[in-house]
Scaffold this motif. Structure first.
Motif, PDB file in Angstrom:
ATOM      1  N   CYS A 151       2.707   7.218   2.483  1.00 49.21           N
ATOM      2  CA  CYS A 151       1.422   7.564   3.076  1.00 49.21           C
ATOM      3  C   CYS A 151       0.292   7.345   2.078  1.00 49.21           C
ATOM      4  CB  CYS A 151       1.432   9.008   3.560  1.00 49.21           C
ATOM      5  SG  CYS A 151       2.534   9.292   4.969  1.00 49.21           S
ATOM      6  N   SER A 152      -0.920   7.326   2.580  1.00 44.67           N
ATOM      7  CA  SER A 152      -2.089   7.024   1.762  1.00 44.67           C
ATOM      8  C   SER A 152      -2.889   8.285   1.475  1.00 44.67           C
ATOM      9  CB  SER A 152      -2.972   6.011   2.495  1.00 44.67           C
ATOM     10  OG  SER A 152      -3.514   6.606   3.660  1.00 44.67           O
ATOM     11  N   PRO A 153      -3.830   8.220   0.518  1.00 45.50           N
ATOM     12  CA  PRO A 153      -4.741   9.354   0.296  1.00 45.50           C
ATOM     13  C   PRO A 153      -5.512   9.736   1.560  1.00 45.50           C
ATOM     14  CG  PRO A 153      -4.868   7.818  -1.536  1.00 45.50           C
ATOM     15  CD  PRO A 153      -4.016   7.157  -0.487  1.00 45.50           C
ATOM     16  N   GLN A 154      -5.791   8.764   2.394  1.00 43.28           N
ATOM     17  CA  GLN A 154      -6.478   9.059   3.653  1.00 43.28           C
ATOM     18  C   GLN A 154      -5.625   9.970   4.540  1.00 43.28           C
ATOM     19  OE1 GLN A 154      -6.958   5.820   6.457  1.00 43.28           O
ATOM     20  NE2 GLN A 154      -8.992   6.515   7.011  1.00 43.28           N
ATOM     21  N   ASP A 155      -4.311   9.762   4.525  1.00 41.67           N
ATOM     22  CA  ASP A 155      -3.413  10.620   5.293  1.00 41.67           C
ATOM     23  C   ASP A 155      -3.463  12.056   4.774  1.00 41.67           C
ATOM     24  OD1 ASP A 155      -2.547   8.503   6.890  1.00 41.67           O
ATOM     25  OD2 ASP A 155      -0.998   7.937   5.455  1.00 41.67           O
ATOM     26  N   GLN A 156      -3.526  12.209   3.455  1.00 40.11           N
ATOM     27  CA  GLN A 156      -3.607  13.544   2.863  1.00 40.11           C
ATOM     28  C   GLN A 156      -4.901  14.237   3.283  1.00 40.11           C
ATOM     29  OE1 GLN A 156      -1.376  15.232   1.471  1.00 40.11           O
ATOM     30  NE2 GLN A 156      -2.401  16.896   0.410  1.00 40.11           N
ATOM     31  N   ARG A 206      -6.089   1.528   8.483  1.00 40.05           N
ATOM     32  CA  ARG A 206      -5.166   0.578   7.858  1.00 40.05           C
ATOM     33  C   ARG A 206      -3.807   0.690   8.559  1.00 40.05           C
ATOM     34  NH1 ARG A 206      -6.584  -0.767   2.500  1.00 40.05           N
ATOM     35  NH2 ARG A 206      -4.370  -0.960   2.005  1.00 40.05           N
TER      36      ARG A 206
END
Length: 326
Positions: free
Chosen positions: A79-84, A110
């Protein structure tokens, strides 16, 4: 479709389940008749710490469960920082990730290597979307009617199967600044006409690398209308093999700053000055020289023939054909 891949990823993030979302673990903080509670990390003015109802957790405690890498509720791999950030929003303001409201949280989307084949109309629900990255999928056709008009930073379609830009250019996002079409199946001259300011008036960066563009003169004549273009990537196309390729582009597009990830210096521009007015120097041909350093397992024909020099018997000639497939 893009929408199906998006919802599948959201389910993986479990935005409605503990410690995210709204439930018995934080119900009092989001009572319909009061604003969300804010638990202070230190003592309050009266010297008393705010206490939570029995069986509930403070937002800080819930956030710690998300952030601790050893927690069972830590972010799933890949997962990405955006998911966090999305999961933390689901703790602090769970009403924002419920139903269609979640679309308002996205300015960048993304979806990479998810087997997406269709850019569907579900994307129109992203009213704040400015950046869309759909690299390494299986997209062959993009209907511009399904793209949010708010796209103005990036549309990245690298590593797909796009062979025709007609549908994409029917009503393209007018404010788009970067268009990434590298590693697709585009070819000239049929696609050159879609790479003009009539479709992309604000384009600053364009990636056409590793396609099948062959007509350098034709492509440059279209790209010259992109007055805001500063970054261009054409490496990996057959036209990049033309001997005067870089010099012709540098002189033909005077506002260009970077070509094929290499900055254009003033002395280079001076060196190629005037080449754009000499199209006769452009030849649609290239020569490739292959040097064979060593071949193992094949007898040397010259050695065999030397052994038979002076022999009265018929001479046997050895020869081999080595084929390369490019």
């Amino acid at each position: 479709s893009v929408s199906a891949a998006f919802w599948k990823h959201l389910r993986r993030l479990a935005l409605q389940d503990f410690p995210c979302g709204l439930g018995s673990w934080n119900k009092s903080c989001f009572d319909a008749h009061r604003s969300p509670c804010r638990v202070q990390p230190g003592p309050d003015p009266a010297g008393q710490e705010e206490t939570m109802p029995l069986g509930e957790e403070s937002p800080e405690a819930l956030m710690e469960l998300l952030r601790d890498p050893h927690s069972p509720w830590a972010l799933p791999p890949g997962c990405s920082p955006q998911d966090q950030q999305l999961r933390e929003t689901a703790v602090l303001a769970p009403e924002l990730v419920r139903g269609s409201k979640v679309f308002q949280l996205f300015r960048s989307l993304r979806i990479i290597d998810k087997g997406v084949e269709e850019v569907d109309e579900g994307l129109l629900q992203f009213h704040q979307l400015e950046e869309l990255i759909l690299s390494t999928n299986q997209i062959s056709r993009i209907n511009s009617a399904n793209l949010p008009r708010t796209l103005k930073q990036v549309l990245e379609l690298c590593c797909n199967a796009v062979a025709d830009l007609q549908d994409l250019c029917a009503h393209p996002p007018p404010e788009l600044q970067h268009l990434g079409l590298g590693y697709n199946r585009l070819c000239s001259p049929s696609q050159d006409k879609y790479l003009t300011a009539a479709f992309w008036p604000n384009l600053v960066s364009l990636d056409l690398s590793f396609n099948n563009f062959m007509d350098l003169l034709g492509l440059v004549s279209q790209l010259s209308s992109l007055q805001k273009l500063r970054v261009l990537v054409l490496q990996g196309n057959p036209l990049a093999l033309v001997p005067t390729y870089r010099g012709f582009l540098v002189d033909s597009l005077p506002k260009l700053s970077i070509l094929d990830d290499i900055h254009i210096e003033p002395d280079e521009r001076h060196q190629f000055h005037g080449l754009a007015r000499q199209p006769e120097q452009i030849r649609n041909e290239a020569r490739v020289v292959v040097s064979i350093g060593e071949i193992k397992g094949v007898p040397d024909p010259s050695v065999q023939q030397q052994l038979e020099v002076g022999s009265k018997v018929p001479v046997v000639t050895y020869s081999y054909c080595v084929t390369y497939q490019f």
